[in-house]
Design a protein around this motif. Structure first.
Motif, short mmCIF file in Angstrom:
data_model
loop_
_atom_site.label_atom_id
_atom_site.label_comp_id
_atom_site.label_asym_id
_atom_site.label_seq_id
_atom_site.Cartn_x
_atom_site.Cartn_y
_atom_site.Cartn_z
N UNK A 25 -1.36 3.26 14.09
CA UNK A 25 -2.37 2.67 13.21
C UNK A 25 -2.78 3.65 12.11
N UNK A 26 -2.92 4.92 12.48
CA UNK A 26 -3.28 5.94 11.50
C UNK A 26 -2.20 6.04 10.43
N UNK A 27 -0.93 6.02 10.82
CA UNK A 27 0.16 6.11 9.85
C UNK A 27 0.17 4.91 8.90
N UNK A 28 0.03 3.71 9.46
CA UNK A 28 0.07 2.50 8.63
C UNK A 28 -1.12 2.46 7.67
N UNK A 29 -2.31 2.70 8.20
CA UNK A 29 -3.51 2.63 7.35
C UNK A 29 -3.55 3.77 6.33
N UNK A 30 -3.06 4.94 6.69
CA UNK A 30 -3.01 6.05 5.74
C UNK A 30 -2.04 5.74 4.61
N UNK A 31 -0.92 5.12 4.93
CA UNK A 31 0.05 4.74 3.90
C UNK A 31 -0.55 3.70 2.95
N UNK A 32 -1.23 2.71 3.51
CA UNK A 32 -1.86 1.69 2.66
C UNK A 32 -2.94 2.30 1.77
N UNK A 33 -3.73 3.22 2.32
CA UNK A 33 -4.76 3.87 1.52
C UNK A 33 -4.13 4.75 0.44
N UNK A 34 -3.08 5.48 0.80
CA UNK A 34 -2.39 6.31 -0.19
C UNK A 34 -1.81 5.47 -1.31
N UNK A 35 -1.20 4.33 -0.94
CA UNK A 35 -0.66 3.40 -1.94
C UNK A 35 -1.76 2.92 -2.88
N UNK A 36 -2.90 2.58 -2.30
CA UNK A 36 -4.03 2.08 -3.10
C UNK A 36 -4.59 3.17 -4.02
N UNK A 37 -4.77 4.37 -3.47
CA UNK A 37 -5.30 5.47 -4.27
C UNK A 37 -4.38 5.82 -5.44
N UNK A 38 -3.10 5.97 -5.16
CA UNK A 38 -2.16 6.32 -6.22
C UNK A 38 -2.02 5.17 -7.22
N UNK A 39 -2.05 3.95 -6.73
CA UNK A 39 -2.01 2.80 -7.64
C UNK A 39 -3.20 2.76 -8.58
N UNK A 40 -4.38 3.04 -8.03
CA UNK A 40 -5.58 3.08 -8.87
C UNK A 40 -5.57 4.22 -9.86
N UNK A 41 -5.15 5.39 -9.40
CA UNK A 41 -5.07 6.54 -10.32
C UNK A 41 -3.98 6.33 -11.37
N UNK A 42 -2.92 5.64 -11.00
CA UNK A 42 -1.87 5.32 -11.97
C UNK A 42 -2.38 4.33 -13.01
N UNK A 43 -3.18 3.38 -12.58
CA UNK A 43 -3.78 2.42 -13.50
C UNK A 43 -4.67 3.12 -14.52
#
Length: 71
Positions: A25-43
């Motif tokens: 669960x930690x791996x899946x949720x960390x990946x989703x959060x990382x995807x969201x953070x980098x997506x937002x910073x990329x935006x």
């Protein structure tokens, strides 16, 4: 069945659970959060959206979460 059996609540209170579930669960949720953070910073044009940046963010979040929960 008598009232002294304890039931579901007592079983949950005494169970430590399976650590593989926690890590998964930690791996899946960390990946989703990382995807969201980098997506937002990329935006916001702060960082480039790449799989390396997402993986780095996910590893950092995973490590921080693991350290906090295991301390």
């Amino acid at each position: 069945m008598s009232a002294d059996d304890g039931g579901f609540g007592e079983g949950i209170a005494t169970s430590d659970g399976d650590p593989r579930v926690l890590l998964g669960l930690n791996a899946v949720l960390s990946t989703l959060l990382g995807w969201t953070l980098i997506g937002g910073l990329s935006f916001l044009d702060v960082v480039a959206f790449s799989i390396i940046n997402v993986a780095t963010a996910a590893i950092l979040v995973f490590t921080l979460t693991y350290a906090v929960t295991m301390a």
